[in-house]
Scaffold this active site. Sequence first.
Site, PDB file in Angstrom:
ATOM      1  N   THR A 141      13.701   0.020  -4.235  1.00  0.00           N
ATOM      2  CA  THR A 141      13.312  -0.844  -5.347  1.00  0.00           C
ATOM      3  C   THR A 141      12.701  -0.035  -6.487  1.00  0.00           C
ATOM      4  O   THR A 141      12.150   1.052  -6.261  1.00  0.00           O
ATOM      5  CB  THR A 141      12.265  -1.882  -4.870  1.00  0.00           C
ATOM      6  OG1 THR A 141      11.712  -2.591  -5.981  1.00  0.00           O
ATOM      7  CG2 THR A 141      11.120  -1.197  -4.143  1.00  0.00           C
ATOM      8  N   TYR A 184       3.801  -4.163  -0.986  1.00  0.00           N
ATOM      9  CA  TYR A 184       5.266  -4.110  -1.021  1.00  0.00           C
ATOM     10  C   TYR A 184       5.752  -2.773  -1.570  1.00  0.00           C
ATOM     11  O   TYR A 184       6.634  -2.126  -0.995  1.00  0.00           O
ATOM     12  CB  TYR A 184       5.810  -5.260  -1.884  1.00  0.00           C
ATOM     13  CG  TYR A 184       7.301  -5.181  -2.130  1.00  0.00           C
ATOM     14  CD1 TYR A 184       8.200  -5.474  -1.114  1.00  0.00           C
ATOM     15  CD2 TYR A 184       7.804  -4.804  -3.369  1.00  0.00           C
ATOM     16  CE1 TYR A 184       9.565  -5.398  -1.321  1.00  0.00           C
ATOM     17  CE2 TYR A 184       9.164  -4.721  -3.594  1.00  0.00           C
ATOM     18  CZ  TYR A 184      10.042  -5.025  -2.560  1.00  0.00           C
ATOM     19  OH  TYR A 184      11.399  -4.930  -2.782  1.00  0.00           O
TER      20      TYR A 184
END
Length: 368
Positions: A141, A184
């Site tokens: 990501t 995250y």
Amino acid sequence: MSDNDPRHEAPSLIGKAAPIVITGGSGFIGSNLADDLLGSGEEVVILDNLSRPGVAQNLEWLKEKHGARVHALLADVRDFSAIEPAFADAKAVFHLAGQTAVTTSLGEPFLDFDVNARGTLNVLEAARRSIHRAPVIFASTNKVYGALDDLKLIEVEDRYVPAAGDIRQNGIGEDRGLDFCTPYGCSKGAADQYVLDYAKSFGVPTAVLRMSCVYGPRQFGNEDQGWVAHFLIRALEGQPITIYGNGKQVRDVLHVRDAVAAYRTLLQSIESVSGQAFNLGGGPANAVSLRRVLAEIAKLIRSECDVEHAEWRPGDQAYFVADTRALQHRLGWKPTVSWRAGLRDLAVWLHDYRGLGAALGDRERISA
């Protein structure tokens, strides 16, 4: 466990054509990638725990379309003993399974770490022990670059633009320093680095794609993940859309057809790019603010969107556009679907397959 339990399917592939394993293969990107691979004649193992709402429908769609070449293994990447047999004879692995929401990571950091970090380590070890020492391509990501708080931005009418001309022209490159933030970002960042290190430490062919916002058919977006689909679904349902911040945040959106092409191209060249990370996104040509996407949705549905505003969320980037020149120059990949055409494609799919909204005048789909 009965003989018909799908958890028996993956090991039965040993001795036959070596399959490609897709963790999270029932998810949005995973099911599109699986469909493309299966359409090319590959045997595919779908490793998924089906925990995300809607993804079971994607698995059924794959089975109906491709039949016996879809091998489902219902298991969780956190359970090494359960997943290891799926990798025994694999010729390649696409690791897409993960906990995908920043908000969830803030509320359940142990869960987030176990799925994203330990789950990735389990996948890497299973691939390392496989007969073919299967290459692993990992879905990372852009959050590994942090919130980009140091990026100087200029606020204009409907979006933010970088003050630096090179970033405005090309986007954020892989030379940007890693700066994990939120649980995250930390868990995905740790996984990202483990994947790269397995090429160095153990000689497993690996590569990483640090993704921006991918959208398209078979996406069940919600407020925490898959915002393009979420916006469109809410608009088609006539429900309010919550914007966190002022809506001038900019992202480079990428249609899933182009994402699938990038994953497949990377696998074809894995020997020459092993141990490397690449940014994957729509690039400057597909850089849009949330406000601009909402305006385009209003045109598609012929009605203004009902928008509500809330405070910025932790870790939200005001601007992220991926510099994808490395992927283009090394592998010849580039995005082909414009964001407006892609948004219409998703709207048509949502109408045809989920019964949302009125039929659009232009019925042409981008992808089959």
